[in-house]
Design a protein around this motif. Sequence first.
Motif, PDB file in Angstrom:
ATOM      1  N   ASP A  80      -5.020  -5.189  -0.831  1.00 57.59           N
ATOM      2  CA  ASP A  80      -5.984  -5.497   0.223  1.00 57.59           C
ATOM      3  C   ASP A  80      -6.588  -6.881   0.040  1.00 57.59           C
ATOM      4  N   SER A  81      -6.810  -7.289  -1.197  1.00 56.66           N
ATOM      5  CA  SER A  81      -7.450  -8.592  -1.450  1.00 56.66           C
ATOM      6  C   SER A  81      -6.536  -9.769  -1.156  1.00 56.66           C
ATOM      7  N   VAL A  82      -5.235  -9.617  -1.310  1.00 62.05           N
ATOM      8  CA  VAL A  82      -4.344 -10.763  -1.107  1.00 62.05           C
ATOM      9  C   VAL A  82      -3.719 -10.822   0.275  1.00 62.05           C
ATOM     10  N   GLU A  83      -3.635  -9.685   0.970  1.00 60.88           N
ATOM     11  CA  GLU A  83      -3.047  -9.745   2.309  1.00 60.88           C
ATOM     12  C   GLU A  83      -3.671  -8.789   3.315  1.00 60.88           C
ATOM     13  N   GLY A  84      -4.467  -7.866   2.850  1.00 63.23           N
ATOM     14  CA  GLY A  84      -5.067  -6.898   3.756  1.00 63.23           C
ATOM     15  C   GLY A  84      -4.154  -5.708   3.961  1.00 63.23           C
ATOM     16  N   MET A  85      -4.692  -4.542   3.831  1.00 55.59           N
ATOM     17  CA  MET A  85      -3.895  -3.331   3.971  1.00 55.59           C
ATOM     18  C   MET A  85      -3.456  -3.088   5.411  1.00 55.59           C
ATOM     19  N   GLU A  86      -4.061  -3.764   6.376  1.00 58.67           N
ATOM     20  CA  GLU A  86      -3.656  -3.547   7.763  1.00 58.67           C
ATOM     21  C   GLU A  86      -2.181  -3.886   7.981  1.00 58.67           C
ATOM     22  N   LYS A  87      -1.644  -4.822   7.192  1.00 56.84           N
ATOM     23  CA  LYS A  87      -0.216  -5.134   7.319  1.00 56.84           C
ATOM     24  C   LYS A  87       0.643  -3.938   6.946  1.00 56.84           C
ATOM     25  N   LEU A  88       0.248  -3.227   5.907  1.00 50.12           N
ATOM     26  CA  LEU A  88       0.999  -2.046   5.492  1.00 50.12           C
ATOM     27  C   LEU A  88       0.701  -0.847   6.379  1.00 50.12           C
ATOM     28  N   ASN A  89      -0.424  -0.871   7.042  1.00 48.08           N
ATOM     29  CA  ASN A  89      -0.830   0.265   7.861  1.00 48.08           C
ATOM     30  C   ASN A  89      -0.448   0.113   9.327  1.00 48.08           C
ATOM     31  N   GLY A  90       0.182  -0.993   9.665  1.00 49.61           N
ATOM     32  CA  GLY A  90       0.579  -1.223  11.044  1.00 49.61           C
ATOM     33  C   GLY A  90       1.839  -0.465  11.419  1.00 49.61           C
TER      34      GLY A  90
END
Length: 137
Positions: A80-90
């Motif tokens: 989450d700190s380096v790219e944001g979990m939204e990328k994995l949760n999309g």
Amino acid sequence: MKLSKTSEYALRILIYMAKVPDQLYTAKQLVKELKVSDKYLRRLMTDLSKSGFIRSIQGREGGYTFIKNPDDIMLYDIIDSVEGMEKLNGCLLGFESCSSTNPCAMHYLWVNLRTDLNKVFRETRLSDMDFNKILRY
């Protein structure tokens, strides 16, 4: 599902450092051992420092060391700190408007897997990793 290079490298760096968490690691050492470009490593170390996982010690005898105990760092927080979990949760297929009211063909398969994956990332500590296997790539 594959993590981005940014997340892969951030995890690889912190897992490597967590083998001996009190040690001071130089950028040169990390670049050599982990096969990450110097420029990319330094950018990641800045991000990881800003997130409060590590700190940078300046000067001739400087390097990087943990601020937080690896027992208190969850894999979810690193990603989450380096790219944001939204990328994995999309959406798995990359659609912006994918939701339970407007699902893509993979939505209902992915939503359960994504939930399980998030649970693993949220419940796995950095200290849970097998430090002896980090250099196998």
